[in-house]
Scaffold this active site. Structure first.
Site, PDB file in Angstrom:
ATOM      1  N   ASN A  89       0.828  -1.208   0.000  1.00  0.00           N
ATOM      2  CA  ASN A  89       0.000   0.000   0.000  1.00  0.00           C
ATOM      3  C   ASN A  89       0.855   1.248   0.000  1.00  0.00           C
ATOM      4  O   ASN A  89       1.951   1.278   0.557  1.00  0.00           O
ATOM      5  CB  ASN A  89      -0.976  -0.013   1.194  1.00  0.00           C
ATOM      6  N   PHE A 109      -1.652   8.173   4.173  1.00  0.00           N
ATOM      7  CA  PHE A 109      -2.415   8.809   5.264  1.00  0.00           C
ATOM      8  C   PHE A 109      -3.641   9.566   4.751  1.00  0.00           C
ATOM      9  O   PHE A 109      -3.856  10.744   5.081  1.00  0.00           O
ATOM     10  CB  PHE A 109      -1.531   9.790   6.070  1.00  0.00           C
ATOM     11  N   SER A 166       5.704   5.190   8.462  1.00  0.00           N
ATOM     12  CA  SER A 166       5.060   4.894   7.180  1.00  0.00           C
ATOM     13  C   SER A 166       6.007   5.264   6.053  1.00  0.00           C
ATOM     14  O   SER A 166       6.606   6.340   6.069  1.00  0.00           O
ATOM     15  CB  SER A 166       3.767   5.691   7.037  1.00  0.00           C
ATOM     16  N   ASN A 187       5.089   6.028   3.157  1.00  0.00           N
ATOM     17  CA  ASN A 187       4.330   6.724   2.110  1.00  0.00           C
ATOM     18  C   ASN A 187       4.163   8.223   2.308  1.00  0.00           C
ATOM     19  O   ASN A 187       3.444   8.862   1.560  1.00  0.00           O
ATOM     20  CB  ASN A 187       2.961   6.053   1.965  1.00  0.00           C
ATOM     21  N   THR A 188       4.800   8.771   3.328  1.00  0.00           N
ATOM     22  CA  THR A 188       4.840  10.231   3.487  1.00  0.00           C
ATOM     23  C   THR A 188       6.304  10.626   3.385  1.00  0.00           C
ATOM     24  O   THR A 188       7.112  10.200   4.217  1.00  0.00           O
ATOM     25  CB  THR A 188       4.246  10.659   4.849  1.00  0.00           C
ATOM     26  N   LYS A 246       5.814   3.990  16.826  1.00  0.00           N
ATOM     27  CA  LYS A 246       5.746   2.849  15.893  1.00  0.00           C
ATOM     28  C   LYS A 246       6.897   2.946  14.904  1.00  0.00           C
ATOM     29  O   LYS A 246       7.063   3.977  14.245  1.00  0.00           O
ATOM     30  CB  LYS A 246       4.405   2.853  15.172  1.00  0.00           C
ATOM     31  N   ASN A 249       5.941  -1.386  11.341  1.00  0.00           N
ATOM     32  CA  ASN A 249       5.126  -0.923  10.221  1.00  0.00           C
ATOM     33  C   ASN A 249       5.435  -1.782   8.995  1.00  0.00           C
ATOM     34  O   ASN A 249       6.121  -2.790   9.095  1.00  0.00           O
ATOM     35  CB  ASN A 249       5.443   0.560   9.954  1.00  0.00           C
TER      36      ASN A 249
HETATM   37  C1  LIG Z   1      -3.654  -0.737   3.630  1.00  0.00           C
HETATM   38  C2  LIG Z   1      -2.809  -0.494   4.847  1.00  0.00           C
HETATM   39  C3  LIG Z   1      -2.834   0.756   5.448  1.00  0.00           C
HETATM   40  C4  LIG Z   1      -2.050   0.999   6.573  1.00  0.00           C
HETATM   41  N1  LIG Z   1      -2.117   2.224   7.157  1.00  0.00           N
HETATM   42  C5  LIG Z   1      -1.396   2.450   8.282  1.00  0.00           C
HETATM   43  C6  LIG Z   1      -1.490   3.694   8.946  1.00  0.00           C
HETATM   44  O1  LIG Z   1      -2.221   4.584   8.545  1.00  0.00           O
HETATM   45  N2  LIG Z   1      -0.717   3.879  10.058  1.00  0.00           N
HETATM   46  C7  LIG Z   1       0.097   2.909  10.556  1.00  0.00           C
HETATM   47  O2  LIG Z   1       0.761   3.126  11.582  1.00  0.00           O
HETATM   48  N3  LIG Z   1       0.187   1.710   9.962  1.00  0.00           N
HETATM   49  C8  LIG Z   1      -0.537   1.461   8.843  1.00  0.00           C
HETATM   50  N4  LIG Z   1      -0.456   0.239   8.235  1.00  0.00           N
HETATM   51  C9  LIG Z   1       0.493  -0.772   8.765  1.00  0.00           C
HETATM   52  C10 LIG Z   1      -0.174  -1.770   9.696  1.00  0.00           C
HETATM   53  O3  LIG Z   1      -0.696  -1.145  10.840  1.00  0.00           O
HETATM   54  C11 LIG Z   1       0.845  -2.848  10.124  1.00  0.00           C
HETATM   55  O4  LIG Z   1       1.882  -2.236  10.884  1.00  0.00           O
HETATM   56  C12 LIG Z   1       1.466  -3.551   8.941  1.00  0.00           C
HETATM   57  O5  LIG Z   1       0.526  -3.773   7.919  1.00  0.00           O
HETATM   58  C13 LIG Z   1       2.073  -4.899   9.331  1.00  0.00           C
HETATM   59  O6  LIG Z   1       1.096  -5.764   9.849  1.00  0.00           O
HETATM   60  P1  LIG Z   1       0.381  -6.919   8.968  1.00  0.00           P
HETATM   61  O7  LIG Z   1       1.477  -7.674   8.299  1.00  0.00           O
HETATM   62  O8  LIG Z   1      -0.409  -7.704   9.946  1.00  0.00           O
HETATM   63  O9  LIG Z   1      -0.476  -6.207   7.973  1.00  0.00           O
HETATM   64  C14 LIG Z   1      -1.223  -0.026   7.094  1.00  0.00           C
HETATM   65  C15 LIG Z   1      -1.205  -1.283   6.494  1.00  0.00           C
HETATM   66  C16 LIG Z   1      -1.996  -1.535   5.387  1.00  0.00           C
HETATM   67  C17 LIG Z   1      -1.961  -2.897   4.759  1.00  0.00           C
END
Ligand SMILES: Cc1cc2nc3c(=O)[nH]c(=O)nc-3n(C[C@H](O)[C@H](O)[C@H](O)COP(=O)(O)O)c2cc1C
Length: 368
Positions: A116, A120, A182, A184-185, A222, A251
């Site tokens: 992704n 934000f 993240s 993406n910023t 985080k 993350n």
């Molecule tokens: C579509 C998507 C959007 C996410 N948006 C955020 C976010 O806004 N803030 C954040 O701290 N982590 C965000 N994450 C990261 C998740 O909170 C998590 O740290 C990461 O996906 C790893 O966990 P997982 O393997 O169980 O998905 C996002 C993950 C995904 C897949």
């Protein structure tokens, strides 16, 4: 049944559209009292042995939903109904922003992963704070609020943007998370360097204390799995130095390791953060490293590639007091949390540990 449903319905929709549809259904079910009571009774964690305390909070279970699924705090009760004992909303930024242009969410089904670059997308901290203020909770769930930097705010002014969000949101939060990880910023991850992170965390701590009287809102940071090991250590040391309550590891990753040979190269080449199964080993490694450094002085939250109870259990043994997931929820559906709880309770019962707290970090003690 869900895998079939996923194949027939969700996988034919654009991932972001499927997400919005899922959120809408979750909200809808949670709005009907008979339905939500029925669903919650079936899915909510009820294994007494999983009750735990973390960050000064009482929880029914260590397992919750990671940030990013409910960015605008629209479906907290619905997610609690599905069995997530804590729900981390956000990332919320100081100002509202649309995020990156679509398409910005991609599936790697064979790899049980996602990429992704949402960037934000959220309604901003004023709107989200107003929504939380107006909310009458139906289910008791621990609410985490994850905050990040507005894209147009320059890096030098980042602290003020976080402070604005912290002041607005801390009063509604059971815990607050400073997201500096993240991918993406632009520039966000530079805030993980201790010379930037120290003043940022100090300012957010002060803002939370100003905004909330009568209790101390736990503050966590985080971090990214892409940090070099020495930088993980530096964040750990800083957390101890500042008396930070917790670290969430991790993350998404900008790496593309651990993907199967059949992964579609046009998808793996997409810019953004990779989550899900391929992230598992690195997230666990970062967690282990943090635990070796901070011991029980800082609460650790394990996230990244957790798919089943065994994954969650391994994080707990490696030092996580709480565990979270996101990507596997997309692939496994509404019974996911229930399965994790059942499996965790079974593992704890057949382990040598009397309580969940005894199991936290037990791997490290065993090898010491
Ligand atoms: C579509 C998507 C959007 C996410 N948006 C955020 C976010 O806004 N803030 C954040 O701290 N982590 C965000 N994450 C990261 C998740 O909170 C998590 O740290 C990461 O996906 C790893 O966990 P997982 O393997 O169980 O998905 C996002 C993950 C995904 C897949």
């Amino acid at each position: 049944m869900y895998p079939l449903f996923f194949r027939l319905v969700f996988s034919r929709l654009a991932p972001e559209r499927a997400h919005h549809l899922a959120v809408r259904w979750i909200r809808l079910v949670a709005r009907v009292p008979v339905l939500r009571t029925f669903v919650a009774a079936a899915l909510a964690p009820r294994h007494k042995e999983l009750r735990t305390e973390a960050l000064g909070l009482r929880l029914h279970s260590p397992f919750g939903l990671a940030a990013g699924f409910d960015k605008n705090a629209l479906a907290i009760d619905g997610l609690a109904m599905l069995g997530f004992d804590h729900v981390e909303i956000g990332t919320v930024t100081g100002e509202p922003q649309p995020g990156n242009p679509r398409k910005r969410l991609f599936r790697l089904v064979q790899d049980r992963a996602l990429i992704n670059r949402m960037g934000f997308n959220n309604e901003g901290s004023a709107a989200v704070a107003a929504r939380l203020a107006a909310r009458t909770p139906v289910f008791r769930t621990v609410l985490g609020v994850n905050i990040g930097k507005t894209k147009v705010v320059p890096e030098e002014e980042a602290a003020a943007d976080y402070v604005k969000s912290a002041e607005r949101l801390a009063p509604h939060a059971d815990y607050l998370v400073v997201n500096v990880s993240s991918p993406n910023t632009p520039g966000l991850r530079n805030l993980q360097a201790t010379q930037a992170l120290r003043p940022l965390l100090t300012a957010v701590r002060e803002a939370a204390d100003r905004a909330v009287t009568g209790r101390r809102v736990p503050l966590l940071v985080k971090i990214a799995p892409d940090l070099a090991d020495e930088d993980v250590d530096a964040v750990a040391d800083l957390a101890v130095e500042l008396g930070l309550d917790g670290i969430i590891a991790t993350n998404t990753t900008v790496a593309r390791e651990g993907l199967g040979l059949r992964a579609d190269p046009s998808v793996t080449a997409e810019t953004g953060g990779l989550s899900g199964a391929p992230l598992k080993e690195r997230s666990l490694e970062v967690l282990r490293r943090l635990h070796a450094r901070v011991g029980d002085r800082v609460t650790l939250v394990g996230v990244g590639g957790i798919e089943d109870a065994e994954d969650a259990w391994r994080r707990i043994l490696a030092g996580a007091t709480l565990v979270q997931g996101y990507s596997a929820f997309i692939y496994q559906g509404p019974f996911w949390a229930r399965g994790i709880h059942k499996g965790l309770a079974a593992r704890l019962r057949s382990s040598p540990y009397a309580t969940l707290a005894d199991a936290v970090g037990a791997d490290v003690r065993k090898h010491a």
